[in-house]
Design a protein around this motif. Structure first.
Motif, short mmCIF file in Angstrom:
data_model
loop_
_atom_site.label_atom_id
_atom_site.label_comp_id
_atom_site.label_asym_id
_atom_site.label_seq_id
_atom_site.Cartn_x
_atom_site.Cartn_y
_atom_site.Cartn_z
N ASN A 122 0.81 -1.22 0.00
CA ASN A 122 0.00 0.00 0.00
C ASN A 122 0.84 1.27 0.00
OD1 ASN A 122 0.98 -0.28 2.58
ND2 ASN A 122 -1.01 -0.14 3.62
N ASN A 123 2.12 1.15 -0.37
CA ASN A 123 2.99 2.33 -0.42
C ASN A 123 4.11 2.06 -1.42
OD1 ASN A 123 5.80 3.53 0.96
ND2 ASN A 123 4.12 5.00 0.87
N THR A 124 4.62 3.12 -2.03
CA THR A 124 5.76 3.01 -2.94
C THR A 124 6.94 3.73 -2.32
OG1 THR A 124 4.23 3.04 -4.82
CG2 THR A 124 6.57 3.37 -5.30
N ALA A 125 7.98 2.98 -1.98
CA ALA A 125 9.15 3.55 -1.30
C ALA A 125 10.41 3.47 -2.13
CB ALA A 125 9.37 2.84 0.03
N THR A 126 10.34 2.86 -3.33
CA THR A 126 11.53 2.67 -4.16
C THR A 126 11.27 3.25 -5.54
OG1 THR A 126 11.97 0.61 -2.99
CG2 THR A 126 13.17 0.97 -5.03
N SER A 127 12.22 3.99 -6.05
CA SER A 127 12.07 4.63 -7.35
C SER A 127 13.28 4.34 -8.23
CB SER A 127 11.90 6.14 -7.20
OG SER A 127 13.04 6.71 -6.56
N THR A 128 13.09 4.53 -9.52
CA THR A 128 14.18 4.39 -10.49
C THR A 128 14.65 5.78 -10.88
OG1 THR A 128 13.25 2.33 -11.32
CG2 THR A 128 14.84 3.47 -12.73
N TYR A 129 15.93 6.05 -10.71
CA TYR A 129 16.47 7.38 -10.98
C TYR A 129 17.15 7.39 -12.34
CZ TYR A 129 19.33 11.59 -10.56
OH TYR A 129 19.92 12.81 -10.78
N THR A 130 16.57 8.12 -13.28
CA THR A 130 17.20 8.34 -14.59
C THR A 130 17.11 9.84 -14.86
OG1 THR A 130 15.08 7.78 -15.63
CG2 THR A 130 16.72 6.03 -15.47
N THR A 131 16.62 10.23 -16.03
CA THR A 131 16.41 11.66 -16.26
C THR A 131 15.21 12.16 -15.47
OG1 THR A 131 15.13 11.07 -18.22
CG2 THR A 131 17.47 11.61 -18.54
N THR A 132 14.30 11.26 -15.19
CA THR A 132 13.18 11.56 -14.29
C THR A 132 13.09 10.44 -13.26
OG1 THR A 132 11.60 10.41 -15.71
CG2 THR A 132 11.89 12.78 -16.08
N THR A 133 12.48 10.73 -12.15
CA THR A 133 12.35 9.75 -11.09
C THR A 133 10.94 9.18 -11.10
OG1 THR A 133 13.94 10.96 -9.75
CG2 THR A 133 12.55 9.37 -8.61
N SER A 134 10.84 7.84 -11.08
CA SER A 134 9.51 7.22 -11.06
C SER A 134 8.81 7.59 -9.76
CB SER A 134 9.64 5.71 -11.20
OG SER A 134 10.42 5.17 -10.15
N PRO A 135 7.48 7.60 -9.77
CA PRO A 135 6.73 8.05 -8.58
C PRO A 135 7.02 7.17 -7.36
CG PRO A 135 5.30 7.93 -10.51
CD PRO A 135 6.59 7.28 -10.90
N ALA A 136 7.33 7.80 -6.25
CA ALA A 136 7.54 7.09 -4.99
C ALA A 136 7.53 8.12 -3.87
CB ALA A 136 8.86 6.33 -4.99
N ASP A 137 7.07 7.70 -2.70
CA ASP A 137 7.03 8.59 -1.55
C ASP A 137 7.07 7.74 -0.28
OD1 ASP A 137 6.78 10.62 0.26
OD2 ASP A 137 4.73 11.19 -0.30
N ALA A 138 8.27 7.53 0.25
CA ALA A 138 8.41 6.70 1.44
C ALA A 138 8.08 7.45 2.72
CB ALA A 138 9.84 6.15 1.52
N ASP A 139 8.28 8.78 2.72
CA ASP A 139 8.24 9.51 3.99
C ASP A 139 7.29 10.69 4.04
OD1 ASP A 139 9.55 11.17 2.24
OD2 ASP A 139 11.32 11.47 3.50
#
Length: 702
Positions: A78-95
Motif C-alpha cells: 500500500n505504499n511506494t518507497a523505491t524509485s528508479t532514478y534516470t532523467t526523471t524519477t519514477s513516482p515514490a514517496d516513502a516519507d
C-alpha cells in the motif's frame, strides 16, 4: 543526582507444553503416580516476560483490510518507497516528503532482486517487486498475512521482519500471530501478541544494527543525494511462543494507513519464519546443534599491515576448532554470511574436511566432501544475507579442527568477516582447490580477520538432543590477545575445561559457540519499554540464529565504561540498565528443544533461553580506566552480585589479584605485556565450569 534504574523483573513464563501432554501429566499427578522436578529453564526467578498468548477470536475485517500470502505479499502492498532514478524519477514517496530508495542500489549494488527471495538471519523472505512506480512495501495497517501449508516455511522459532520507519523511529508497533490447531497454548487455534519496538528510522537509525545500508536517496524533484548515513533496512525478529507449531497467519500492526512528513511510520518490505534446528520427522528427523561460530563484525577483513584483504578467483581454506562432535548420524552443515557486505558474493565451489592431525595447516585428513546449497555447487549471497549448506555425512570428533574451503568467484576488493579472529586462513592460487587434500597449492595468508564462514552445525541425538551455549560479548569473549592458532578463544578454553573437568566424563555435552566481537556496541539502546520482546542485529544474527541455542553467557560492558565520561553512578547505571534489558530480551526467546525431568526422566519441550551475566574483569594496563571508571566497574559488579543470585558468572573474581569481583587489578600470571594471556581465558573458563558444577547456577546449562 537522581539516576533512573530499570526494575528487576522477577517473573518467568513457564515453558509451554502441548495440551495433550498437560492432560496426561495432570491426570498422573491427581492419581499420585507422578512426581516432578522443576524444569531448569522454566523455574521462576529469572527476569523475563514472554510473548503474551491470548485465546483466539474472530477479527472483523473491514473492506479496506488487505490479505495476502507470506510468499506473495502483492495483495497487501500500500505504499511506494523505491524509485528508479534516470532523467526523471519514477513516482515514490516513502516519507511523506517525496523521498525514496534508489532501485539500482537494491538490485545492482546489493543484489536484492525485485520479486525474488533473500535469506536474512536464517529466514527466507520474498521481496516485493520494486522500482516500477507501483506499490512495493506494506505500511503497517492491519494486513493479514496468511501462511500456506506448502511453498513456504510455516513453523519455526521466530518471525523475521524486514522493516524500516520514516519520520522517526516507530515504537510500540504491535500485531498478532495466529497458530493453527494443535499448538502449545491453551486454546485451539490461539493468538500470540508481538511487538516491534522500535522500528528504526531509515536515515537516523543505527548503522550497526542494519541488515543493509544503501548509498542514495531519490527525491521527487528528480534529484539524488548521498546521505552521510545512507537509507537502511533492518531485520527485526520476534520470538514464537510455540516453536514448531504451525502458524496460520500473521496480522501486521494497525499503526497507520498513510505517510506524513515527520510522523513515525513503520514499513514492512517482507517477512519470513526462521526454521527450527530440527529437520525432517520420525525416523528421518535430525536435530542440529551449533559446534562452532564466528561473528561477522566488519565489512573489510584486514591484512597484518592494515591494508584491505582482496581475493580474485582463489580458494580460501578456513580452520574451525569445533566443540561438540557428531552423533551416530554423522551429519554436518555450514553457515556462510555476507551480513556486513555491501555487494553480493558468489562461491563457485565449497567443501568440508577434517584437518590432518599430523601435518596440520591446510592439509586435509582425507578427500574433502563437496558442499551444495539447495542442490547447487555454487551459491550467491546478497548483501546482508546468509546461506546454509545442504547436510553432508562427516564424522566429527569433539574438539576436532574442520577445514572449510570456499572458492570465491571473480575479484572481491573487500571481504566482510570477523575482524580480530586470531585464526590462520590459507589462500590458494586462482583456481578451484576445494577438492585438494594436500596443502601444496595453499599459502598461509596474513589475514587478521576471518571472511564469510559464520557457523558449523552437527547432528545430535534425536532421543536426547543437546543444545548450545553462546558466549556473547566483547574482547574477553573474543580473545583479542589470545594465541593466533584459532584454538584459544574463550569458547575453546571452556571446551577444554569441560573435557578436563574432574566432575565430568571427558565429553563435551553441548556446543560452545563464540559470539565474541571486537565491536563495542553490544549493549542495547533503552526504548520506552522495560521489556524488549524482539531483537535487532547484531543480537539476532550473532546469538538467536545460532544452532539450537539454549544458554547465553553475556560478558560485556567494559568498553562502555571506558568510553563513559560522566560520574561513576551514571556510568554504572547505564550499563546496569542495559544488561538487565539485554537479559530480559534474550529470556523472551525460546529454545527449539530442551530438557525437563519428570520421574528423573528427560522430557523434550520448548522453554525460555537461559541467560547468565558475567561480572566485568578489572581493566588492564593496556586498556586502563580512570578512578571514576574503576568505581563504576565495581558498582556494576556489586549490582550483578546483589540482583542476580544464581544467574551470574564471576569472571572478575576469576582473574583478579585477590579473587573478588571488586579487586582493581588482574593477577600477573594472567597477563602478557599488559594484555590478557591464554591463562586469563583459561581462568575465565574454569570459573564457568566450577559454577556449573557447584550448583551455584539456578539454571545449569544443557
Amino acid at each position: 543526582m537522581s539516576v533512573f534504574r530499570l526494575p528487576i523483573l522477577t517473573s518467568r513464563r513457564p515453558a509451554s507444553r502441548p495440551i495433550a501432554a498437560v492432560i496426561v501429566v495432570a491426570a498422573a499427578l491427581a492419581a499420585g503416580s507422578l512426581t516432578t522436578t522443576t524444569p531448569a529453564h522454566a523455574a521462576s526467578g529469572t527476569p523475563a516476560q514472554a510473548p503474551r498468548a491470548t485465546s483466539h477470536s474472530t477479527h472483523s475485517q473491514s473492506a479496506a483490510q488487505l490479505t495476502c500470502a507470506i510468499n506473495d505479499t502483492s495483495g497487501c502492498l500500500n505504499n511506494t518507497a523505491t524509485s528508479t532514478y534516470t532523467t526523471t524519477t519514477s513516482p515514490a514517496d516513502a516519507d511523506g516528503s517525496g523521498n525514496s530508495f534508489n532501485a539500482a542500489d537494491l538490485t545492482s549494488t546489493a543484489g536484492w532482486q525485485s520479486g525474488k527471495t533473500v535469506t536474512v538471519d536464517g529466514a527466507t523472505i520474498t521481496l516485493p517487486k520494486f522500482g516500477t512506480g507501483t506499490y512495493d512495501n506494506m505500511l503497517a495497517s492491519g494486513q493479514t498475512i496468511t501462511v500456506p501449508s506448502s511453498g513456504a516455511v510455516n513453523t519455526g522459532d521466530a518471525v523475521v521482519f524486514l522493516a524500516f520507519a520514516t519520520g522517526a523511529a516507530a515504537k510500540n508497533v504491535t500485531g498478532t500471530i495466529t497458530y493453527a490447531k494443535n499448538n502449545c497454548l491453551t486454546s485451539d487455534p490461539a493468538d500470540q501478541d508481538y511487538r516491534l519496538d522500535p522500528v528504526p528510522d531509515w536515515l537516523s537509525g543505527p548503522s550497526s544494527a542494519a541488515s543493509i545500508t544503501l548509498v542514495h536517496e531519490n527525491h521527487s524533484d528528480n534529484t539524488q543525494t548521498r546521505p552521510s548515513s545512507g537509507p537502511k533496512v533492518y531485520a527485526i525478529s520476534v520470538p514464537l511462543a510455540c516453536p514448531g507449531s504451525v502458524i496460520s497467519s500473521i496480522s501486521l500492526p494497525l499503526f497507520t494507513n498513510g505517510v506524513q512528513a515527520g510522523r513515525p511510520t513503520p514499513h514492512i518490505l517482507g517477512l519470513g519464519i526462521r526454521p527450527m534446528t530440527v529437520t525432517g520427522s520420525g525416523s528421518s528427523a535430525q536435530h542440529w546443534v551449533g559446534t562452532w561460530a564466528s561473528v561477522q563484525d566488519t565489512d573489510k577483513v584486514q591484512l597484518s599491515d592494515d591494508s584491505t584483504a582482496t581475493v580474485n578467483g582463489q580458494t580460501l581454506r578456513i580452520p574451525a576448532h569445533v566443540s561438540i562432535g557428531t552423533d551416530s548420524g554423522n551429519g554436518a552443515r555450514i553457515h556462510l554470511s555476507n551480513a556486513m557486505g555491501g555487494t553480493p558474493v558468489t562461491f563457485d565451489a565449497a567443501s568440508v574436511a577434517l584437518q590432518d592431525t599430523t601435518a596440520g595447516g591446510a592439509t586435509a585428513a582425507a578427500a574433502p566432501t563437496t558442499l551444495t546449497f539447495d542442490g547447487s555447487a555454487s551459491v550467491t549471497i546478497p548483501a546482508g544475507g546468509d546461506a546454509t549448506s545442504d547436510p553432508v555425512t562427516l564424522t566429527v570428533q569433539q574438539q576436532a579442527t574442520v577445514l572449510v574451503s570456499l572458492q570465491v568467484h571473480g575479484s572481491v576488493s573487500a571481504m566482510p568477516g570477523h575482524s580480530v579472529a586470531r585464526t590462520p586462513v590459507w589462500v590458494s592460487d586462482p583456481a578451484n582447490r576445494t577438492s585438494d587434500t594436500a596443502a601444496a597449492h595453499y599459502m598461509q595468508s596474513t589475514y587478521t580477520g576471518l571472511p564469510y564462514l559464520s557457523g558449523i552445525d552437527v547432528t545430535t541425538s534425536t532421543s536426547n538432543p543437546t543444545g548450545s551455549l553462546v558466549l556473547y560479548g566483547d574482547q574477553s569473549v573474543n580473545g583479542d590477545t589470545a594465541s593466533e592458532d584459532g584454538g584459544h578463544h574463550l569458547s575453546d578454553a571452556i571446551t577444554n575445561a569441560l573435557v578436563n573437568d574432574p566432575h565430568g566424563d571427558t565429553s563435551v555435552d553441548y556446543g560452545v559457540l563464540n559470539a565474541g566481537t571486537h565491536s563495542n556496541s553490544l549493549l542495547p539502546q533503552i526504548t520506552n519499554s522495560t521489556d524488549l520482546l524482539n531483537a535487532l542485529n547484531p543480537l539476532d544474527r550473532s546469538v538467536l540464529f545460532q544452532g539450537n541455542v539454549r544458554t547465553v553467557l553475556v560478558s560485556t560492558g567494559a568498553a562502555d565504561l571506558l568510553n563513559c565520561t560522566s560520574n561513576a553512578d551514571t556510568c554504572a547505571t547505564d550499563v546496569e540498565n542495559a544488561l538487565a534489558f539485554l537479559k530480559t530480551q534474550l529470556n523472551s526467546y525460546y529454545t527449539d528443544d530442551s530438557q525437563i525431568y519428570i520421574n528423573q526422566q528427560p522430557i523434550t519441550q520448548n522453554s525460555n533461553i537461559t541467560v547468565y551475566l558475567a561480572t566485568i574483569p578489572p581493566f588492564t594496563a593496556a586498556h586502563p580506566g580512570t578512578a571514576t571508571q574503576e568505581a563504576a566497574r565495581e558498582q556494576v559488579n556489586n549490582y550483578l552480585l546483589d540482583n542476580y543470585p544464581g544467574q551470574f558468572i564471576d569472571f572478575a573474581a576469576a582473574v583478579s589479584t585477590d579473587g573478588t569481583a571488586t579487586s582493581s587489578t588482574v593477577k600477573a600470571a594472567d597477563l602478557s605485556d599488559g594484555n590478557p594471556s591464554d591463562a586469563y581465558y583459561a581462568d575465565l573458563a574454569g570459573r564457568y565450569v566450577n559454577d556449573a558444577d557447584s550448583g551455584a547456577l539456578i539454571y545449569p546449562p544443557n
